[in-house]
Enzyme design. Structure first.
Site, PDB file in Angstrom:
ATOM      1  N   HIS A   3      -1.944  14.193   7.057  1.00  0.00           N
ATOM      2  CA  HIS A   3      -0.545  13.900   7.490  1.00  0.00           C
ATOM      3  C   HIS A   3      -0.361  13.063   8.804  1.00  0.00           C
ATOM      4  CE1 HIS A   3       1.396  15.874   3.984  1.00  0.00           C
ATOM      5  NE2 HIS A   3       0.011  16.596   4.279  1.00  0.00           N
ATOM      6  N   ASP A  25      -1.128   9.910   9.024  1.00  0.00           N
ATOM      7  CA  ASP A  25      -1.001   8.350   8.818  1.00  0.00           C
ATOM      8  C   ASP A  25       0.276   7.593   9.097  1.00  0.00           C
ATOM      9  OD1 ASP A  25      -0.085   9.485   6.270  1.00  0.00           O
ATOM     10  OD2 ASP A  25      -1.532   8.018   5.167  1.00  0.00           O
ATOM     11  N   ASP A  70      -4.523   5.976   1.870  1.00  0.00           N
ATOM     12  CA  ASP A  70      -5.391   5.782   0.660  1.00  0.00           C
ATOM     13  C   ASP A  70      -5.674   4.507   0.470  1.00  0.00           C
ATOM     14  OD1 ASP A  70      -4.491   8.461   0.736  1.00  0.00           O
ATOM     15  OD2 ASP A  70      -3.212   8.279  -0.951  1.00  0.00           O
ATOM     16  N   SER A  81      -7.258  10.371  -4.044  1.00  0.00           N
ATOM     17  CA  SER A  81      -6.429   8.839  -4.249  1.00  0.00           C
ATOM     18  C   SER A  81      -6.785   7.914  -5.213  1.00  0.00           C
ATOM     19  CB  SER A  81      -7.047   7.897  -2.864  1.00  0.00           C
ATOM     20  OG  SER A  81      -6.430   8.500  -1.737  1.00  0.00           O
ATOM     21  N   SER A  82      -6.889   8.942  -6.524  1.00  0.00           N
ATOM     22  CA  SER A  82      -6.794   8.001  -7.893  1.00  0.00           C
ATOM     23  C   SER A  82      -5.988   6.955  -7.806  1.00  0.00           C
ATOM     24  CB  SER A  82      -6.800   9.044  -8.916  1.00  0.00           C
ATOM     25  OG  SER A  82      -5.663   9.625  -8.894  1.00  0.00           O
ATOM     26  N   SER A  83      -4.563   7.075  -7.485  1.00  0.00           N
ATOM     27  CA  SER A  83      -3.672   6.233  -7.500  1.00  0.00           C
ATOM     28  C   SER A  83      -3.691   4.917  -6.550  1.00  0.00           C
ATOM     29  CB  SER A  83      -2.096   6.790  -7.057  1.00  0.00           C
ATOM     30  OG  SER A  83      -2.197   7.934  -7.480  1.00  0.00           O
TER      31      SER A  83
END
Ligand code: GLA
Length: 382
Positions: free
Chosen positions: A38, A40, A175, A129-131
């Site tokens: 957290h 970033d 990500d 971070s698949s998205s």
């Protein structure tokens, strides 16, 4: 399945779905944060690493500005026109594709319609971070189809915008930056204010291992926004642009004047930022006591100050820390379940994995997934 077999499998499925072979392939990896939870969106630092699990899109262009997108991993799929991009009626994964198309178009990039088939080895919704991998694979695909180039930092920012504005998740840049700019064989020390990074070598013999709790908490979305708002309030009360601008000494002098919850959140972020720099400095040498201490402090802060740990994560910590060859362990991603990460002596990874599986299953009744990861190159053509 090796990459050749995977490619053949996707190729066959593409032909079956669309009646001919694909002509363009893009790929983008997932990531794991070795330190910096957290930080970033507080304009701080993250020690991030891409992983050798990625999302591929096989495609061939269309001339009618339609996008037809399907996935081998997820149900649904969609058809939309680049001239009128709407949200998917079921808010499915295709919104990431639609969102990226929207922001790229708004930014003036020429878009080409396509038929595309997605295949991913990044587990969904578990903090790897698949998205972002899908977003960066999509942006890369549009650039290949359109014959234009895009700066990878701009690509990451546009992916973040797609997620913030189109999908509606108020994430930071970690990500997308990792997926776009990751480097094979090394971690990155990312500066989220300046959107720059430098490589951070991992000592030979040290192996990052993902330990997936297989626990998902539905409320993560709202908790994430709440943490972010608390940090922003802290920065406002401290009179700075972002928590990045406060040293631990400055913070300690003013901590007592803050609302207690805000103070806890701020303390975690300010300490965690320092731990990122400290871990980046310690990783090349691999001093076990130093690495283990920093990672343990990160988890303690995530549990007690930032309050993003759940009992399953505590059980996983216990399983990891009692495993053979373990050097350090902590949370990863946004917390609230999902994946965690350990640094393990490379020659003991199998014994470590076996131990964690048995130990965590016995404690929680959940079957975890445990696997080593290697840093892979960021998004590009396959
Ligand atoms: C999610 C967000 C990132 C970052 C992490 C926590 O992965 O998408 O932007 O905030 O959580 O570090």
């Amino acid at each position: 399945m090796n990459p050749e077999q995977r490619k053949e499998m996707v190729m066959d499925a593409f032909v079956a779905a669309f009646g001919g072979p694909p002509s363009v392939w893009s790929r983008a990896p997932g990531r794991v944060d070795l330190m910096g939870s957290h930080t970033d969106y507080n304009q701080g630092y993250v020690l991030t690493m891409t992983i050798d699990r990625d999302t591929w899109i096989a495609a061939r262009p269309r001339t009618d500005r339609q996008v037809v997108i399907r996935s081998l991993n997820a149900d649904g799929g969609g058809v939309f026109s680049l001239d009128a991009i709407a949200h998917d009626a079921h808010a499915s994964w295709t919104d990431y594709v639609r969102g990226v198309a929207t922001v790229l178009g708004d930014a003036g990039f020429a878009l080409t319609g396509f038929e595309g088939l997605v295949h991913s080895t990044v587990p969904f919704g578990s903090g790897l971070s698949s998205s972002a991998a899908l977003e960066m694979a999509t942006a890369t695909l549009f650039s290949l189809l359109g014959g234009w180039e895009i700066d990878p930092v701009e690509m990451a920012l546009l992916g973040q915008r797609a997620e913030n504005q189109f999908v509606g998740v108020n994430c930071g840049i970690l990500d997308q930056y990792s997926s776009a700019l990751g480097k094979e064989g090394t971690a990155l020390l990312l500066d989220c204010r300046h959107l720059s990074s430098r490589t951070a070598a991992i000592a030979p013999g040290l192996q990052p291992v993902i330990c997936d709790t297989h626990y998902k908490r539905a409320l993560t979305g709202s908790e994430y926004g709440e943490r972010r708002a608390q940090c922003e309030e802290g920065a406002r009360l401290l009179g700075v642009t972002a928590l990045r601008d406060v040293s631990l000494e400055q913070f300690a002098a003013r901590e007592a004047a803050l609302p207690p919850v805000v103070a806890r959140r701020c303390r975690f972020i300010i300490e965690e930022n320092q731990r990122v720099l400290d871990l980046a400095a310690a990783l090349p040498g691999g001093d076990p006591a130093r690495l283990s201490g920093l990672m343990a402090a990160s988890f303690a802060g995530a549990r007690d100050l930032y309050e993003i740990a759940v009992p399953e994560m505590e059980a996983m910590m216990e399983a990891m820390l009692t495993g053979p060859g373990v050097i350090g362990a902590r949370q990863a991603g946004a917390g609230f379940g999902g994946c965690m990460v350990a640094l393990v002596a490379a020659d003991q990874v199998d014994a470590f994995a076996g131990h964690v599986q048995n130990h965590y299953l016995a404690a929680t009744g959940l079957q975890p997934r445990v696997y080593p990861v290697q840093a892979a190159q960021g998004a590009g053509p396959l």
